[in-house]
Design an enzyme around this catalytic site. Structure first.
Site, mmCIF file in Angstrom:
data_model
loop_
_atom_site.group_PDB
_atom_site.id
_atom_site.type_symbol
_atom_site.label_atom_id
_atom_site.label_comp_id
_atom_site.label_asym_id
_atom_site.label_seq_id
_atom_site.Cartn_x
_atom_site.Cartn_y
_atom_site.Cartn_z
ATOM 1 N N SER A 76 0.841 -1.183 0.000
ATOM 2 C CA SER A 76 0.000 0.000 0.000
ATOM 3 C C SER A 76 0.888 1.249 0.000
ATOM 4 O O SER A 76 1.670 1.444 -0.927
ATOM 5 C CB SER A 76 -0.957 -0.030 1.193
ATOM 6 O OG SER A 76 -1.963 0.932 1.081
ATOM 7 N N HIS A 129 -7.563 -5.298 -1.166
ATOM 8 C CA HIS A 129 -6.341 -4.672 -0.661
ATOM 9 C C HIS A 129 -5.537 -5.618 0.235
ATOM 10 O O HIS A 129 -4.478 -5.250 0.722
ATOM 11 C CB HIS A 129 -6.707 -3.400 0.106
ATOM 12 C CG HIS A 129 -5.599 -2.407 0.196
ATOM 13 N ND1 HIS A 129 -4.970 -1.878 -0.902
ATOM 14 C CD2 HIS A 129 -4.977 -1.849 1.274
ATOM 15 C CE1 HIS A 129 -4.022 -1.032 -0.524
ATOM 16 N NE2 HIS A 129 -4.002 -1.007 0.796
#
Length: 695
Positions: free
Chosen positions: A546, A667
């Protein structure tokens, strides 16, 4: 011998990466012409058959490269045995009931369980793994009401994080008809358990349409009252209901450095039918986090005029700033990170050098002493306002997450639950070292490796970092890392600026125009490891996900000489266009936006996608993404992989540029066990290969 040689040849001569069509798009940003050859890869597979076909070709290429590694099969088997280690959460107490989650063995997801006493027999309330054959449903959160008769819980599918709220009746384990979609966050039950506060995306396709609402059980959510509605993309509304149901504390965030806060008197709202929020903090430069409400007093953690945090006591009947009382002062040596309450006491959590400390205070601020923890690691506490019984979850690099039952009145602590692990944690040692960054800042790092490991200057070494959004990277146990330790690998977790480990000043030193500090901190830590004799660039890898994927993407382009391998997971990489996709407008207060001329300059200076220099010999790189990611669009990994494959000066048979897009993930949250084992096998086989473990 011949068999081993043939296997090595598979490593040395993998297939070539698939070709990618070039379609230049040029735009002028603040006087600079910016060319993007791969903008067509910004579409999702559901939007473009060409993108889907291209992605399939990339997946086949990556699978062929990693699947041909001689250590791949044995490594996956070892990881499967390590990663079946179970997990258990600290219980939440309601009356005589103890609620917690636990995952055992090969189960894909944790179950929600209940005991009628702390040592009673567990009863299964919800088995999420049974909802789907692939184990793709995940339990995102759960909150019992005050009596423990009902639980509100959130489910999402395939990593989408588009949480749907459901309500479970505890006595008969039946789901009520109440079902609310829209990436729900929970804000608290009413004391009688007949309703609750929550926030929701009003339009699920629009990440900037969040509203705060109140729901009454048995009514359709379309009739729910709206308390607040998002009007500015980067400002997120939030609200929490006090345990006694009298007050609603609500506000708007403005990035990770500040927020406004106001209060609503629920009785007055019910009487008049009009919402009349009274401002507590409006336009002040700091975070205001409501921690505890007791009677008319809110205990609020703030960084306003105190970057390491202090605790305020605020009279909600007259919340003017003049009446605020500093109950616990800011400390220069530790960061105030959280406050809980038990019977007659506040339990205050601190971070010191990225490890947890806890202390107790009376509600008037009188100290009651330290809460003793099992060691230097990461801890959290679960309390209840009506008792001194509490539960502490604790973990470190060499201790699996364990749950302890403690009496806060006398400090007596006993082990309540700990998963069995197929390794001896005492075989690894942990220590903390410090280095000096480019501007003279002292940067800590945790170094973990097998006991007695020699500093031979060539140990395989994996460096992990994040450095953003005020998030603290503290010690944690990951059984998969033992596959690395068993091969003589060193694991290093660097405490980078941009995180929250040393307070808001540390955070702000690594955000917006200061972002280069984060990258410089990483390079300083890496160079320290080399100078200290742990390793060398040929044996070094760096990993991040991320915001950490941005970190490692920058490292690959700014300092390709430092690393043999780079893993950039679910990353942001095109920093000139990131703000245009999914929920990324929320992050403009952290990064800035290329729409602003001044901010464009610093983003352009480090944006990985715009700093790939043709002909550079890059490290081997593994990019990963999730097709269902609702935070970071997979376009970043796709475009970067295509560009680097096309222009890198690498011998791609030795130092490949690889892309893996998980079509059943987002994610990273909520992945089933089988998917996590495969993902770990891909990661570690790549790292083993590139750092010299698997030749």
């Amino acid at each position: 011998m011949l068999h081993s040689l043939l296997l090595s040849l598979v490593v040395l001569a993998p297939p070539a990466p698939p070709a990618t069509r070039v379609e230049p798009v040029t735009e002028t940003l603040h006087g600079e012409a910016v060319v993007d050859n791969y903008r067509w890869l910004e579409k999702l597979e559901s939007e473009s058959e060409e993108v889907k076909t291209w992605t399939t070709a990339q997946l086949e290429y990556t699978a062929a490269v990693l699947g041909g590694l001689p250590c791949r099969k044995a490594l996956e088997e070892r990881l499967a045995s390590l990663m079946t280690v179970g997990s258990v959460s600290a219980p939440v107490t309601r009356g005589t009931r103890y609620f917690y989650t636990e995952r055992k063995g090969t189960a894909n997801q944790p179950m929600l369980l209940m005991r009628e006493s702390h040592n009673g027999e567990p009863f299964t309330l919800l088995d999420v793994s049974a909802l789907d054959a692939k184990g793709l449903y995940s339990l995102d959160w759960w909150y019992p009401n005050k009596s423990g008769s009902h639980i509100a819980f959130g489910l999402s599918y395939a990593g989408s994080e588009m949480t749907t709220l459901h309500v479970l009746s505890v006595d008969d384990t039946q789901w009520l008809s109440d079902e609310i979609p829209g990436k729900i966050s929970f804000g608290g039950w009413t004391p009688d358990g007949t309703g609750f506060l929550y926030s929701q995306l009003e339009r699920p396709e629009d990440a900037y349409s969040r509203t705060v609402r109140f729901h009454t059980l048995g009514r359709h959510h379309r009739t729910d009252s709206v308390l607040s509605r998002q009007t500015i993309p980067s400002r997120i509304p939030f609200a929490n209901l006090s345990d006694d149901g009298r007050w609603i504390l609500m506000g708007l965030t403005d990035g990770w450095a500040r927020n406004d806060l106001s209060v609503i008197d629920v009785a007055e709202w019910r009487r008049s039918g009009e919402l009349a929020p009274v401002a507590i903090a409006d336009g002040l430069n700091g975070r205001f986090t409501p921690a505890v409400v007791a009677g008319d007093t809110a205990y609020v953690l703030t960084t306003f005029e105190s970057p390491n945090g202090r605790l305020l006591a605020i009279d909600l009947t007259n919340p003017n700033r003049e009446g605020w009382k500093t109950l616990i002062k800011e400390r220069p040596d530790a960061v105030l990170t959280g406050v809980d309450h038990a019977r007659g006491r506040l339990i205050v959590e601190y971070e010191k050098d990225a490890t947890t400390r806890m202390e107790q205070f009376r509600f008037d601020g009188t100290p009651l002493g330290e809460v003793k923890l099992p060691g230097l690691g990461t801890a959290a506490i679960a309390t209840n306002e009506d008792r001194t019984e509490a539960f502490i979850s604790y973990t470190s690099f060499n201790e699996p997450t364990s749950v302890y039952r403690i009496d806060l009145a006398d400090g007596e602590r006993t082990l309540w639950a700990r998963p069995d692990v197929p390794v001896d944690p005492s075989t690894v040692e942990v220590h903390q070292e410090f280095c000096t960054s480019k501007d003279g800042t002292r940067i800590p790092m945790f170094i973990v490796h097998r006991s007695g490991l020699a500093r031979n200057g060539a140990n395989p070494t994996l460096v992990y970092g994040y450095g953003g959004f005020n998030a603290s990277m503290t010690p944690s146990f990951n059984p998969a890392r033992f596959a690395w330790f068993e091969q003589g690998g060193v694991y290093v977790q660097v405490t980078l600026r941009g995180g929250g480990e040393y307070g808001e000043a540390w955070h702000q030193a690594g955000m917006l125009g200061n972002k280069q500090n984060v990258f410089d901190d990483l390079y300083a830590a890496t160079e320290h490891l080399i100078k200290a004799g742990y390793t060398a660039p040929a044996n070094l890898a760096v990993l991040g996900g991320s915001n950490g994927g941005l970190l490692t993407g920058v490292a690959a382009t700014q300092r390709p000489d430092l690393y043999a391998a780079v893993v950039s997971a679910v990353p942001l990489l095109d920093m000139l266009r990131y703000q245009n996709f999914l929920m990324a407008r929320f992050w403009v207060p952290e990064y800035g936006s290329a729409e602003d001329a001044a901010q464009f300059k610093w983003l352009r200076a480090y944006s990985p996608y715009h700093n790939v220099k043709p002909g550079t010999k890059f490290p081997a790189v593994l990019f990963t993404a999730g097709e269902n990611d609702s935070r970071v669009h997979p376009l970043h990994a796709r475009k970067m992989a295509a560009l680097m494959q096309a222009v890198a000066g690498n011998d791609l048979s030795e130092d490949p540029i690889l892309l893996w897009v998980d079509r059943e993930a987002g994610h990273g949250q909520g992945k089933p066990l089988a998917a996590r084992v495969k993902e770990a096998a891909d990661l570690y086989s790549f790292l083993f290969w590139q750092t010299g473990i698997c030749e």
